[in-house]
Design a protein around this motif. Structure first.
Motif, PDB file in Angstrom:
ATOM      1  N   THR A 208       0.829  -1.275   0.136  1.00 19.37           N
ATOM      2  CA  THR A 208      -0.041   0.041  -0.079  1.00 19.37           C
ATOM      3  C   THR A 208       1.001   1.114  -0.015  1.00 19.37           C
ATOM      4  OG1 THR A 208      -1.522  -1.257   1.207  1.00 19.37           O
ATOM      5  CG2 THR A 208      -1.796   1.131   1.183  1.00 19.37           C
ATOM      6  N   THR A 209       1.921   1.432   0.738  1.00 16.63           N
ATOM      7  CA  THR A 209       2.540   2.384   1.007  1.00 16.63           C
ATOM      8  C   THR A 209       3.587   2.622  -0.279  1.00 16.63           C
ATOM      9  OG1 THR A 209       2.878   2.012   3.301  1.00 16.63           O
ATOM     10  CG2 THR A 209       4.500   3.541   2.422  1.00 16.63           C
ATOM     11  N   ALA A 210       3.965   1.402  -0.983  1.00 24.21           N
ATOM     12  CA  ALA A 210       5.006   1.738  -2.172  1.00 24.21           C
ATOM     13  C   ALA A 210       3.881   2.255  -3.454  1.00 24.21           C
ATOM     14  CB  ALA A 210       5.317   0.305  -2.517  1.00 24.21           C
ATOM     15  N   VAL A 211       2.729   1.533  -3.445  1.00 23.84           N
ATOM     16  CA  VAL A 211       1.743   2.150  -4.729  1.00 23.84           C
ATOM     17  C   VAL A 211       1.337   3.620  -4.226  1.00 23.84           C
ATOM     18  CG1 VAL A 211       1.302  -0.235  -5.477  1.00 23.84           C
ATOM     19  CG2 VAL A 211      -0.233   0.919  -4.076  1.00 23.84           C
ATOM     20  N   GLN A 212       1.187   3.784  -3.177  1.00 21.92           N
ATOM     21  CA  GLN A 212       0.895   5.173  -2.810  1.00 21.92           C
ATOM     22  C   GLN A 212       2.015   6.225  -3.195  1.00 21.92           C
ATOM     23  OE1 GLN A 212      -0.137   4.959   1.551  1.00 21.92           O
ATOM     24  NE2 GLN A 212      -2.259   5.003   1.088  1.00 21.92           N
ATOM     25  N   HIS A 213       3.110   5.685  -2.875  1.00 19.96           N
ATOM     26  CA  HIS A 213       4.187   6.990  -3.343  1.00 19.96           C
ATOM     27  C   HIS A 213       4.196   7.320  -4.843  1.00 19.96           C
ATOM     28  CE1 HIS A 213       8.692   7.173  -4.237  1.00 19.96           C
ATOM     29  NE2 HIS A 213       8.400   8.351  -3.612  1.00 19.96           N
ATOM     30  N   ARG A 214       4.177   5.834  -5.432  1.00 26.49           N
ATOM     31  CA  ARG A 214       4.096   6.107  -7.012  1.00 26.49           C
ATOM     32  C   ARG A 214       3.064   6.716  -7.423  1.00 26.49           C
ATOM     33  NH1 ARG A 214       3.959   1.511 -12.100  1.00 26.49           N
ATOM     34  NH2 ARG A 214       3.505   3.245 -13.565  1.00 26.49           N
ATOM     35  N   SER A 215       1.777   6.698  -6.945  1.00 29.65           N
ATOM     36  CA  SER A 215       0.892   7.509  -7.530  1.00 29.65           C
ATOM     37  C   SER A 215       0.881   9.165  -7.378  1.00 29.65           C
ATOM     38  CB  SER A 215      -0.428   6.801  -6.941  1.00 29.65           C
ATOM     39  OG  SER A 215      -0.621   7.556  -5.694  1.00 29.65           O
ATOM     40  N   LEU A 216       1.355   9.315  -6.300  1.00 28.40           N
ATOM     41  CA  LEU A 216       1.794  10.893  -6.036  1.00 28.40           C
ATOM     42  C   LEU A 216       2.794  11.404  -6.621  1.00 28.40           C
ATOM     43  CD1 LEU A 216       1.269  11.244  -2.220  1.00 28.40           C
ATOM     44  CD2 LEU A 216      -0.427  11.635  -4.129  1.00 28.40           C
ATOM     45  N   ARG A 217       4.037  10.572  -6.898  1.00 28.91           N
ATOM     46  CA  ARG A 217       4.981  11.309  -8.034  1.00 28.91           C
ATOM     47  C   ARG A 217       4.408  11.368  -9.109  1.00 28.91           C
ATOM     48  NH1 ARG A 217       9.407  12.758  -4.917  1.00 28.91           N
ATOM     49  NH2 ARG A 217       9.658  11.153  -3.201  1.00 28.91           N
ATOM     50  N   SER A 230      -1.682  24.083  -8.143  1.00 31.00           N
ATOM     51  CA  SER A 230      -1.904  24.232  -6.470  1.00 31.00           C
ATOM     52  C   SER A 230      -1.628  22.838  -5.894  1.00 31.00           C
ATOM     53  CB  SER A 230      -3.427  24.529  -6.548  1.00 31.00           C
ATOM     54  OG  SER A 230      -4.383  23.652  -7.015  1.00 31.00           O
ATOM     55  N   VAL A 231      -1.723  21.691  -6.726  1.00 30.40           N
ATOM     56  CA  VAL A 231      -1.758  20.474  -5.697  1.00 30.40           C
ATOM     57  C   VAL A 231      -0.264  19.932  -5.979  1.00 30.40           C
ATOM     58  CG1 VAL A 231      -4.031  19.667  -6.255  1.00 30.40           C
ATOM     59  CG2 VAL A 231      -2.160  18.943  -7.825  1.00 30.40           C
ATOM     60  N   VAL A 232       0.563  20.247  -6.973  1.00 24.35           N
ATOM     61  CA  VAL A 232       1.918  19.848  -7.021  1.00 24.35           C
ATOM     62  C   VAL A 232       2.799  19.785  -5.722  1.00 24.35           C
ATOM     63  CG1 VAL A 232       4.134  20.028  -8.409  1.00 24.35           C
ATOM     64  CG2 VAL A 232       1.997  20.296  -9.331  1.00 24.35           C
ATOM     65  N   SER A 233       3.003  20.878  -5.158  1.00 25.21           N
ATOM     66  CA  SER A 233       3.819  20.812  -4.200  1.00 25.21           C
ATOM     67  C   SER A 233       3.632  19.972  -2.893  1.00 25.21           C
ATOM     68  CB  SER A 233       4.257  22.337  -3.489  1.00 25.21           C
ATOM     69  OG  SER A 233       3.092  22.641  -2.640  1.00 25.21           O
ATOM     70  N   ASN A 234       2.041  19.935  -2.482  1.00 22.09           N
ATOM     71  CA  ASN A 234       1.364  18.989  -1.532  1.00 22.09           C
ATOM     72  C   ASN A 234       1.830  17.592  -2.000  1.00 22.09           C
ATOM     73  OD1 ASN A 234       0.219  18.029   0.719  1.00 22.09           O
ATOM     74  ND2 ASN A 234      -1.488  17.808  -0.191  1.00 22.09           N
TER      75      ASN A 234
END
Ligand code: NOJ
Ligand code: NOJ
Length: 582
Positions: A208-217, A230-234
């Motif tokens: 879960t953590t690994a795929v969450q990381h990927r999706s945000l990058r 507006s969302v990029v830095s968050n």
């Protein structure tokens, strides 16, 4: 002597070619079957889609033991990722309509209020829905926070293709609102407790953590392209925090990635191989901070995971300790008999094919103190070092890894029935297919394994060159049941008729309920037979889930059927549950 040796090596080469040929044959025959099997399970016109709405992926057409006629966000997203790969690579341009149906179906499901919440209050973490796009309201292991991340990853790949073929504003208006909902959820709640991908343990979970990381990058990159600044830095800030937290799953003493922060298991789990293949970025080399398939940590972990099945499955007996074997979800598994799974077996081979792609592309291979044991399986004299593709060590090791991966594929082939159908599991004792038939995810996993073997890769997601921040802002979700301080004494009464030698036990989702372990499940007292009873302290004000199980002379014979029994424990005092065996 010399002649004998030549003869032997000719024979040996002959055997290798034979093995290779049969694997090639299986890939050739199974590929179209797997693809058709996958498409048959997608509504509205898939031949086995059993009333599913357009774009809805059923997990399996099985309606009893187990009932999988539902749509899981995880399964559907992984399946459509494979479909979108085929479409965007040009391998199959006929899939566009399916992809558009999927986007529409998921945009509807996102808005369906469900027991995890509404679209804006946690509902995106709901693991599965009815195939008519209504909420599943019975007890279940929820929320499961990998779903939104996996769905975003599938849709981002499609969005990037669309950007090359239509306008930015088209993508902003159609796909971006759907993707943004999922990414906002991931960015806001990644550090909250989640139920793992096997729907059992409530804690933090590596996959879960690994795929969450990927999706945000990749989400941050897409947002930049779309001018959604507006969302990029968050997204980037949270991705950095997640990457930090991701490192904490590594167990340096055991040499493996621990799958879950709770659950009281060894932590050796297909979870970690699946994370590597689903966050593979061919541009990132053998980077260990993102646990790339050829990274020393992911290879070491793979060996520890694979080895944990050598002595527990009869189908693996007699196989050399460095040869391919059948693998399942995790060694302690007992669900439906706790057997090897097709999709976890495929993940082992796929991780190694991915590794080979990178070693061959970069023209070298690195053996570190962490990956030494992995490589020594194949060459006991190999030493720590970097081996260029011109060296014999590189040739020996890559050939051995290929043979091992093909060996895993040969096991997958051996236990696939002659019609090519892929169920969920195959028997640990004789390899016969078991549990849900025609599991859509099994088909997708076979296809991505075949593609990796052929050297096909899907687009990267920006894993190259990342660094772990020096300080982490937030730590992950808590372990165990995720409850608040304090416990409540709960008396569990269940009416169950039994025969002599048979006893009733309970296990569930908290430490005191033994974290779903049937082996350490708690025995109930038959003092008021046919009512069986036990009093257990469970966390106060928490979601408690459990099942009763039957054992005969101490041996597990059956679980209650799904769904789990569930209640919210009160904030204090005592509490009684009165159940009927189901
Ligand atoms: C059904 C879930 O799908 C499966 O993963 C889990 O092992 C069992 N429920 C536990 O009861
Ligand atoms: C049970 C598996 O544990 C889970 O990962 C999957 O989502 C469901 N079955 C549906 O296939």
């Amino acid at each position: 002597m010399r002649a004998t040796r030549t003869l032997l090596s000719v024979l040996f080469a002959g055997v290798c070619v034979l093995a290779q040929t049969s694997v090639d044959t299986y890939v050739a025959t199974e590929s179209p079957i797997a693809k058709a099997g996958m498409l048959a399970n997608i509504g509205p016109s898939g031949s086995k889609s059993e009333g599913a709405k357009a774009g809805v992926v059923i997990a399996s057409p099985s309606t009893t033991n187990p009932d999988y006629l539902f749509t899981w966000t995880r399964d559907s997203s992984l399946v459509f990722k494979a479909i979108i790969d085929q479409f965007t690579s040009g391998a199959d341009t006929t899939l566009l309509g399916q992809i558009q149906n999927f986007v529409t179906a998921e945009s509807i499901l996102q808005q369906v209020s469900n027991p995890s919440g509404t679209v804006s209050s946690g509902g995106l973490g709901e693991p599965h829905f009815n195939v008519d796009e209504t909420a599943f309201t019975a007890a279940w292991g929820r929320p499961q926070r990998d779903g939104p991340a996996l769905r975003a990853t599938a849709m981002i790949e499609y969005a990037n293709w669309l950007l090359k073929n239509t306008s930015v504003s088209n993508v902003v208006n159609t796909l971006w609102p759907i993707i943004k909902l999922d990414l906002d959820y991931v960015a806001a709640d990644w550090n909250q407790t989640t139920v793992n991908l096997w729907e059992e343990v409530s804690s933090s979970s590596f996959f879960t953590t690994a795929v969450q990381h990927r999706s945000l990058r990749e989400g941050a990159a897409l947002a930049t392209t779309l001018g959604q600044t507006s969302v990029v830095s968050n997204y980037n800030t949270q991705a950095a925090n997640i990457l930090c937290f991701l490192q904490s799953y590594w167990n340096p003493t055991g040499g493996y990635i621990t799958a879950n922060t709770g659950g009281g298991r060894s932590g050796k789990d297909a979870n970690t191989a699946l994370a590597s293949i689903h966050t593979f970025d061919p541009a990132a080399g053998c980077d260990a901070i993102t646990f790339q398939p050829c990274s020393d940590k992911a290879l070491s972990s793979l060996k520890v995971y694979v080895d944990s099945f050598r002595s527990i499955y009869t189908v693996n007996s007699g196989i050399a300790s460095n040869a391919a074997v059948a693998t399942g979800r995790y060694p302690e598994d007992s669900y439906m008999g706790g057997n090897p799974w097709y999709l976890t077996t495929a993940a082992v081979a796929e991780q190694l094919y991915d590794a080979l792609i990178v070693w061959n592309a970069q023209g070298s291979l690195n053996v570190t103190s962490i990956s030494l044991a992995f490589f020594q399986q194949f060459s006991s004299s190999v030493a720590i070092g970097t081996y260029a593709s011109s060296t014999s060590t590189f040739a020996t090791l890559t050939a051995a890894v290929k043979t091992f991966a093909d060996g895993v594929l040969a096991i997958h082939a051996k236990y696939t029935p002659s019609n090519g159908g892929l169920a969920e599991q195959y028997s640990r004792s004789n390899g016969a297919p078991l549990s849900a038939v025609d599991l859509t995810w099994s088909y997708a996993a076979a296809l991505t394994m075949f593609e990796a073997r052929a050297g096909t890769t899907s687009p990267g997601w920006g894993a190259a060159g990342l660094t772990v921040p020096a300080t982490c802002q937030t730590s992950g979700g808590g372990g165990g049941g995720g409850g608040t301080a304090g416990t409540v004494a709960v008396t569990f009464n269940v009416v169950a008729t039994t025969v002599i030698g048979e006893d009733i036990y309970i296990t569930g989702n908290t430490d005191s309920l033994q974290n779903w372990s049937p082996d350490s499940a708690l025995i109930l007292s038959p003092a008021n037979y046919p009512t069986w009873s036990i009093t257990v302290n469970v966390p106060a004000s928490s979601d408690i889930q459990y099942k009763y199980i039957r054992k005969f002379n101490g041996q597990l014979t059956s679980w209650e059927s799904d769904p789990n029994n569930e209640f919210e424990s009160p904030s204090g005092g005592t509490f009684i549950r009165n159940d009927q065996w189901r």
